[in-house]
Design a protein around this motif. Sequence first.
Motif, PDB file in Angstrom:
ATOM      1  N   TYR A   1      47.341  29.491  37.682  1.00 51.42           N
ATOM      2  CA  TYR A   1      47.541  30.870  37.237  1.00 51.42           C
ATOM      3  C   TYR A   1      48.122  31.717  38.371  1.00 51.42           C
ATOM      4  O   TYR A   1      49.092  32.447  38.177  1.00 51.42           O
ATOM      5  N   CYS A   2      47.524  31.618  39.555  1.00 57.96           N
ATOM      6  CA  CYS A   2      47.948  32.436  40.695  1.00 57.96           C
ATOM      7  C   CYS A   2      49.374  32.096  41.134  1.00 57.96           C
ATOM      8  O   CYS A   2      50.151  32.996  41.470  1.00 57.96           O
ATOM      9  N   LEU A   3      49.711  30.823  41.124  1.00 60.59           N
ATOM     10  CA  LEU A   3      51.073  30.434  41.492  1.00 60.59           C
ATOM     11  C   LEU A   3      52.064  31.016  40.490  1.00 60.59           C
ATOM     12  O   LEU A   3      53.156  31.444  40.867  1.00 60.59           O
ATOM     13  N   GLY A   4      51.676  31.071  39.228  1.00 59.83           N
ATOM     14  CA  GLY A   4      52.524  31.680  38.198  1.00 59.83           C
ATOM     15  C   GLY A   4      52.653  33.182  38.356  1.00 59.83           C
ATOM     16  O   GLY A   4      53.701  33.755  38.043  1.00 59.83           O
ATOM     17  N   GLN A   5      51.605  33.829  38.858  1.00 55.18           N
ATOM     18  CA  GLN A   5      51.617  35.286  39.059  1.00 55.18           C
ATOM     19  C   GLN A   5      52.496  35.673  40.247  1.00 55.18           C
ATOM     20  O   GLN A   5      53.123  36.724  40.236  1.00 55.18           O
ATOM     21  N   GLY A   6      52.492  34.828  41.279  1.00 52.14           N
ATOM     22  CA  GLY A   6      53.255  35.146  42.484  1.00 52.14           C
ATOM     23  C   GLY A   6      52.625  36.284  43.269  1.00 52.14           C
ATOM     24  O   GLY A   6      51.489  36.689  43.016  1.00 52.14           O
ATOM     25  N   GLY A   7      53.372  36.797  44.229  1.00 50.37           N
ATOM     26  CA  GLY A   7      52.898  37.915  45.049  1.00 50.37           C
ATOM     27  C   GLY A   7      51.624  37.570  45.791  1.00 50.37           C
ATOM     28  O   GLY A   7      51.454  36.452  46.273  1.00 50.37           O
ATOM     29  N   LYS A   8      50.711  38.537  45.868  1.00 51.28           N
ATOM     30  CA  LYS A   8      49.469  38.339  46.627  1.00 51.28           C
ATOM     31  C   LYS A   8      48.624  37.199  46.045  1.00 51.28           C
ATOM     32  O   LYS A   8      47.903  36.533  46.773  1.00 51.28           O
ATOM     33  N   HIS A   9      48.737  36.981  44.725  1.00 48.74           N
ATOM     34  CA  HIS A   9      47.989  35.887  44.103  1.00 48.74           C
ATOM     35  C   HIS A   9      48.373  34.532  44.692  1.00 48.74           C
ATOM     36  O   HIS A   9      47.558  33.623  44.744  1.00 48.74           O
ATOM     37  N   ALA A  10      49.633  34.401  45.082  1.00 49.44           N
ATOM     38  CA  ALA A  10      50.163  33.106  45.535  1.00 49.44           C
ATOM     39  C   ALA A  10      50.157  32.954  47.057  1.00 49.44           C
ATOM     40  O   ALA A  10      50.702  31.985  47.576  1.00 49.44           O
ATOM     41  N   GLU A  11      49.524  33.887  47.765  1.00 48.22           N
ATOM     42  CA  GLU A  11      49.458  33.773  49.230  1.00 48.22           C
ATOM     43  C   GLU A  11      48.715  32.512  49.633  1.00 48.22           C
ATOM     44  O   GLU A  11      47.706  32.135  49.024  1.00 48.22           O
ATOM     45  N   ALA A  12      49.208  31.874  50.683  1.00 46.82           N
ATOM     46  CA  ALA A  12      48.682  30.577  51.121  1.00 46.82           C
ATOM     47  C   ALA A  12      47.179  30.600  51.366  1.00 46.82           C
ATOM     48  O   ALA A  12      46.473  29.675  50.956  1.00 46.82           O
ATOM     49  N   GLY A  13      46.677  31.619  52.032  1.00 40.30           N
ATOM     50  CA  GLY A  13      45.246  31.669  52.347  1.00 40.30           C
ATOM     51  C   GLY A  13      44.375  31.644  51.107  1.00 40.30           C
ATOM     52  O   GLY A  13      43.356  30.943  51.058  1.00 40.30           O
TER      53      GLY A  13
END
Length: 117
Positions: free
Chosen positions: A33-45
Amino acid sequence: MTHHTAEHRDPAMNECIDNCSRCHAICLETINYCLGQGGKHAEAGHINLMAVCADICATSADAMLRGAAVHTATCGACAEVCRRCAESCEAMGDDAQMQRCAETCRKCAESCARMAA
């Protein structure tokens, strides 16, 4: 010889195994889900923390299923990682998927903390 089947295990341990299994699943789903959202959701940490949380939940469940005495150590680590993962998910704001993940992580953290005690 002790047989570690669900009927012979402490009910609290069975509950913890279930919580770990659910947390493992929701963390993997939430990564997608987060990878699909991008932005802060997809941050590596954030992504890495959810991945580690999924892994330690699976390891803790496995240790309990095996009847391994070291489950107190894995559950202790799992409780800490789940707490941090919940905080990271909550920091994403008012998002239903993130809140579900945070709640599942908190519930897992609580049951793992009891198993580690």
